[in-house]
Each structure stands twice: as structure tokens, then as C-alpha cells.
Write a protein that holds these residues in place. Sequence first.
Motif, PDB file in Angstrom:
ATOM      1  N   TYR A   1      44.468  -9.513  50.896  1.00 46.23           N
ATOM      2  CA  TYR A   1      44.618  -9.599  52.351  1.00 46.23           C
ATOM      3  C   TYR A   1      43.999 -10.850  52.966  1.00 46.23           C
ATOM      4  O   TYR A   1      44.299 -11.206  54.091  1.00 46.23           O
ATOM      5  CB  TYR A   1      44.010  -8.362  53.027  1.00 46.23           C
TER       6      TYR A   1
ATOM      7  N   THR B   1      38.665   6.016  58.348  1.00 45.98           N
ATOM      8  CA  THR B   1      40.106   5.798  58.156  1.00 45.98           C
ATOM      9  C   THR B   1      40.908   6.400  59.302  1.00 45.98           C
ATOM     10  O   THR B   1      41.845   5.781  59.825  1.00 45.98           O
ATOM     11  CB  THR B   1      40.559   6.414  56.819  1.00 45.98           C
TER      12      THR B   1
ATOM     13  N   GLU C   1      50.622  -7.999  62.735  1.00 44.12           N
ATOM     14  CA  GLU C   1      50.607  -6.562  62.451  1.00 44.12           C
ATOM     15  C   GLU C   1      52.036  -6.028  62.475  1.00 44.12           C
ATOM     16  O   GLU C   1      52.784  -6.223  63.432  1.00 44.12           O
ATOM     17  CB  GLU C   1      49.773  -5.833  63.506  1.00 44.12           C
TER      18      GLU C   1
ATOM     19  N   ALA D   1      49.159  -0.332  52.384  1.00 42.25           N
ATOM     20  CA  ALA D   1      50.114  -1.272  52.965  1.00 42.25           C
ATOM     21  C   ALA D   1      51.011  -1.871  51.890  1.00 42.25           C
ATOM     22  O   ALA D   1      52.231  -2.009  52.075  1.00 42.25           O
ATOM     23  CB  ALA D   1      49.371  -2.377  53.711  1.00 42.25           C
TER      24      ALA D   1
ATOM     25  N   SER E   1      51.852  -8.917  56.489  1.00 37.30           N
ATOM     26  CA  SER E   1      50.597  -8.468  57.096  1.00 37.30           C
ATOM     27  C   SER E   1      49.746  -7.749  56.048  1.00 37.30           C
ATOM     28  O   SER E   1      50.120  -6.695  55.545  1.00 37.30           O
ATOM     29  CB  SER E   1      50.891  -7.519  58.261  1.00 37.30           C
TER      30      SER E   1
ATOM     31  N   ALA F   1      42.199  -4.053  61.978  1.00 36.58           N
ATOM     32  CA  ALA F   1      41.188  -3.435  62.843  1.00 36.58           C
ATOM     33  C   ALA F   1      39.850  -3.281  62.130  1.00 36.58           C
ATOM     34  O   ALA F   1      38.791  -3.377  62.753  1.00 36.58           O
ATOM     35  CB  ALA F   1      41.686  -2.070  63.321  1.00 36.58           C
ATOM     36  N   GLN F   2      39.872  -3.046  60.814  1.00 40.22           N
ATOM     37  CA  GLN F   2      38.628  -2.854  60.068  1.00 40.22           C
ATOM     38  C   GLN F   2      38.014  -4.169  59.597  1.00 40.22           C
ATOM     39  O   GLN F   2      36.866  -4.198  59.159  1.00 40.22           O
ATOM     40  CB  GLN F   2      38.877  -1.959  58.854  1.00 40.22           C
TER      41      GLN F   2
ATOM     42  N   HIS G   1      42.943   4.331  62.143  1.00 44.51           N
ATOM     43  CA  HIS G   1      44.360   4.511  61.805  1.00 44.51           C
ATOM     44  C   HIS G   1      44.746   3.717  60.554  1.00 44.51           C
ATOM     45  O   HIS G   1      45.865   3.218  60.442  1.00 44.51           O
ATOM     46  CB  HIS G   1      45.252   4.101  62.982  1.00 44.51           C
TER      47      HIS G   1
ATOM     48  N   GLN H   1      50.679   5.826  56.929  1.00 45.71           N
ATOM     49  CA  GLN H   1      49.565   4.998  56.465  1.00 45.71           C
ATOM     50  C   GLN H   1      48.279   5.806  56.310  1.00 45.71           C
ATOM     51  O   GLN H   1      47.585   5.703  55.293  1.00 45.71           O
ATOM     52  CB  GLN H   1      49.335   3.856  57.468  1.00 45.71           C
TER      53      GLN H   1
ATOM     54  N   SER I   1      44.111   0.804  59.603  1.00 49.45           N
ATOM     55  CA  SER I   1      44.561  -0.557  59.891  1.00 49.45           C
ATOM     56  C   SER I   1      43.664  -1.568  59.179  1.00 49.45           C
ATOM     57  O   SER I   1      42.437  -1.534  59.314  1.00 49.45           O
ATOM     58  CB  SER I   1      44.542  -0.823  61.394  1.00 49.45           C
TER      59      SER I   1
ATOM     60  N   ALA J   1      43.203   1.078  52.622  1.00 43.00           N
ATOM     61  CA  ALA J   1      44.245   0.858  53.632  1.00 43.00           C
ATOM     62  C   ALA J   1      45.185  -0.267  53.212  1.00 43.00           C
ATOM     63  O   ALA J   1      46.408  -0.174  53.394  1.00 43.00           O
ATOM     64  CB  ALA J   1      43.605   0.533  54.981  1.00 43.00           C
ATOM     65  N   ASP J   2      44.618  -1.340  52.632  1.00 44.88           N
ATOM     66  CA  ASP J   2      45.475  -2.438  52.198  1.00 44.88           C
ATOM     67  C   ASP J   2      46.303  -2.040  50.971  1.00 44.88           C
ATOM     68  O   ASP J   2      47.460  -2.459  50.833  1.00 44.88           O
ATOM     69  CB  ASP J   2      44.633  -3.668  51.875  1.00 44.88           C
TER      70      ASP J   2
END
Length: 648
Positions: free
Chosen positions: A59, A392, A312, A145, A317, A401-402, A396, A161, A398, A141-142
Motif C-alpha cells: 500500500y 476495524t 479511494e 482490498a 487504491s 483512514a487507518q 470501516h 470489506q 479503510s 484491511a489491505d
Amino acid sequence: MTPTRQREAGRGGLREWLLGDLRQPEVGGPHAGPVLEKRYPWWRVMCLTGVDYFSTLGYQPGIAALAAGALSPLATILLVALTLFGALPIYRRVAEESPHGQGSIAMLERLLPRWKGKLFVLVLLGFVATDYVITITLSAADATAHALENPYVPRALHGQQVPVTLVLIGLLGAVFLAGFSEAITIAVTLVGVYLGLSLVVESVALEHVITHPHLVAHWSRLLTTEYSSPAMMVAVALLVFPKLALGLSGFETGVAVMPQIRGDPSDTPDRPYGRIRGARRMLTTAALIMSVFLITTSFTTIVLIPEREFREGGKASGRALAYLAHQYLGNRFGSLYDISTILILWFAGASAMAGLLNIMPRYLPRYGMAPNWASAFRPLVLVFIAVAFAITVIFHASVVAQGSAYATGVLVLILSAAVAVTLSMRRRGRRRAAFGFGLISLVFVYTTIANIIERPDGVKIAFFFITAIVVTSLISRATRSTELRVTDISFDDLARRIVTDLAAGGTIRLVANEPDARDAAEYLEKEEETREIHHLSQDEPVAFLEVTVPDPSEFAADLQVTGEERYGKRILRMESPTVANAIAALLFRIRDITGKKPHVYFHWAEGNPIMAMLRYLIFGSGDVAPLTREVVRHAERDVTKRPQVHVG
């Protein structure tokens, strides 16, 4: 064996499974914490920290493109310079001064004594928790994604997600609960495959850039259009590169896993030179590998990927390299790369969890600021996974966001390491080194402040962790205040002879005395007052018992009982963080070695009982008589076996 430890037997079922690896850390020892049975070559341990460090490639290029735009490669070069000439020298020094995995926190703890040091450590532990817990949630989270953007994933999972991320975090927790003995082998495999595939993707991307020079020309026009001069580019890059701080994420974890590095046969706990040498090689090699990837990926991704795809919801992303893999190597190879990325990102949480399980038990239980079960792995795993679930859901799942919270935790820890090394060099008289590390510290001060101003959410999350740790720690310290809190008791020859003589003379009677002038008048007055109040005859032998408190912030300690004969009086002297707990522990030890219940005599103290309790919690003194009786009562449930506490 103390009464508390005698009641350890009888655990079974769920409790036995949860606390099966419970260990009592050494009190104040430099090696306090979990004992690791296996050791590995440094390059294999590098892969364990590498699942955190190298996985940021999943990321980092996308975050760099969002933060710096066309200047992403230049800002990344500044980040790499800070890595190689700032963070790396700092952590090579940290590895030398804390080779048992404590990191810079232990260095700062030594520099700040008593309650100031412990409160400061609690604050740093809040940032450690921010860094490591967000590593778990951000990486999961990634990974999600990458999974959901794969063209072969069922459409029913699109938009899910949060549930998918929670499943990944739950699986990570299950691995640790089952036993995490093969972490190194798994990490070596994942890192080897991921770096190999990333090298293929980046090589193809570079080839495409070289064979299509118009793409570079287009990027160059963007730079010259937006910025009037190279100096302006550098100035703007200096302003935005703090947003790329995630690329520094592996150093603190690298130090945390140091205990798993195999050293030389001649290594000792106090001088593990082989382990230190291996750790330095590990940190340097990881930094060089990561630096090369950071520079090349920041360039190829910004040249080859449309700007809109980094935002996003865009296809790049949080997964810029995966986007290139699908774009230039096809969906089959891209899917293989997705799988490797998902696995290493998921396992990056394992590296963070290992760091948490290594650091937290070294401090909180030793401070008395966590229950005893916090020295066991499985209960801590459940706590950390529950917190990761909550984060988490709140964010959400994201990645963007984190990112702010993650960067804040990383930067504060590196800044604390820079300050610790600077102070250490200054204390050792190495002024030139201290000056150099001081300059590096200033760079990290700027980077940290800039990141906080730009993305204040990171501080808010860190403040939550700090508040939670401080509040629960102080509550735990208060609730554990009536434990014996003594790990061992030893007597010098005179002290042992005093106890033996008292036992031979009949009842063992001890007069608690708060030492003041320690002159003949003090002891004579104290003895006469005690005999009168408690109706003891002149022919009943007594000895005085004195406890001094050198550092009330410590929770537990070894007791060394020294005997003294002064003005014809026999005295037993001790130093302890608390008076009441030390007296109670000594009474039990005397009972065990003589077979007789000792008696201790106090006078009632004047003053407010609530203030006395606060003095006990903070300064280790307070109203000693009732507190001693309470400690004795908690430690020994059998009334017939309790030492006798008399108050008059």
C-alpha cells in the motif's frame, strides 16, 4: 513457597489452557519477559520482521502517490535518506543497548527513575499499542482490498470489506491461540515468494517505462508545470514526505524480535555480542532491500498508473503494485501476486502480534499494572484481537483512514528511540555522536509534528490507547496492592541468628519501628511503649523490624534482611517498595523456617484513613498496621496459620 504460590495448584480446563504458558517475569531484570526456546539465523528473523516491513509495499506506493502526487519519487528519496542515515543508525544503537527485545522504551526507562519513568513508559506503550494494533487492522484491511479487487472473486463479496477483514483478523488470532511455533518458517516462505514476485512485477514495470519514454516525458511535464524550479520541488517534497512515514514501519518490530536471533556460543545474557551483530545485519539488510523497492515502485507507479486510480475506490487504491501485475502480466499472474500479497499482509499482523506479546509482558505485570494473567500469551491474544475487531468496525476497514494512526505510532516510537540514543551518547561522553543523533531527532520531531498537524486522527487514536493503558494500569495496581509482592527473601548471618534466637526463646516477637534518629532514646522509648500497650513483660525478648522505601514506584522486589545490634537492641532491616507487604512477607518466611507463628506489634497511626491509603499506593507507606494485617489475610486463608498482627 509463599501462600499465594501454594494456591496455584488445581487449575484445569479452560483456565489451564489460557494460562498454560504463564511466566513470572524477573523483577526489574533486563531479560524480564517471555522466554523464547528457539533461536534462528539473523536472515530468517529478518523475514519475521519483514512480513511487517516489506508488506508495506502493498500500500505504500499508493499512499505516496496520494500524498505527494507527481513528486512521489522525490519525496520517497527523502524518506529513504531518512531511513538509511537516520532510523537505521538509531536502531543499530538501540539493538546494542537493549538486546533482549525491550527497544528504546527500556533505554528511556533507565533514564527516568521512579513514577516519572513508569508513567512515561505507559505513554510510550500507548503508542506501541497504536502502532502494532493498527498494523494488524491496516494489513488485514489491505489484504481484503487485494482480495476483493481480484477479478476471480465472487461479486457477492464486493462491498463486504469489514466482514472479510474481521475474518482475517480472527484467523490470525486462531493461529496464535493454537500455538505459534513455526512463525519463522512461514515468514521466510512468505517473504521469499512475495519479494520474488514483486521483483518480477517491478522489473516488467521498469522495462515498460524504459520502452515507452513518452510516459516519463508526460510525468516530467507535470512536474515542470506544477513547480517552477527544482528548488521548489525539493521544498514541497520536504513538506509532504512526512505523509510517507509508513515506509519506516519495520524498525521497532525488528528490535522487538531480537531475542529470536541466534548469537555466538560465547554470548551471555549480559553480553550477547553475537545476537547484537546479527541484529545489526538484519536491520541493515532489511533497510537496503526496502529502500530499493520504495524508490523504484514510487517511480513506476506514478508514471504508469492514472492519478484517479489511486483515490479511494480506485483500482490502485491500496494496491498499486497489484494493479501493475494485472495490467502488464495478466490476471493469472496478477491473481498469484494478489495471493502472495494477501498472505504477507495477513501475516504482517503476526509480526505485530509477536511484538505486542514480547513487549507488554515485560512492563505491565512487572509494574503491578496488569493482572498476573497478562504474563500469559493467550489471554493477551484475545484482548488484542478484540481491540482489532473494534478498530476495524470503527474505521470501516479503510486503509487510508487507518494510515494516519499507523504513521503517528511509527513516528513517535522512532522519535523516542532517537531521543533515547541521543541521551545515551551524551551520558557516555560521546559528544559528537550525541550531536549527530540530536540532529536526527530534530528531523523526526519535524516529521512527527507535521504528520500530526496534517492527520490529527492518529493522535486521537493514540490518546485512546494511552488513556486505556494508564487507567487500567492504575486500577490494576490498586487492586493488586494487597499481594505479597516479594519474589524472594534472603537473610544475612546476623539476621538469621536473631530469628533463631527469638524462636529458641519461645514466641517470636517483632516491634515495627519507623526509623528516625535511630539513637538509643528512640529504641528505648519504642520498646517501653510497646511493652506497656501490649502488656509484654520485661523478660520477653523482642527484636525491632525496620523497613525503608527507596523507590515506591516499583511493584515487587527481592528482600535482603540484614541484622544489626545497636545500643543493645536487635534489629532486622529491609528495603522494599512498600512497608506493609515486606513485613507480611517476612512474617511468612519466619513462620516457614522456624515452624512458629511470629507476632508483630504496631501503634495506631494518626490521620485520615483515605489519605493513608493514597500514601500507601503512591509512596509505599501509609497506615502500616491495618495494611499489613490485610496483606496477611489475603495471603493466608487459614486463620490458624496466620502470623499475628497486634495494634495498640
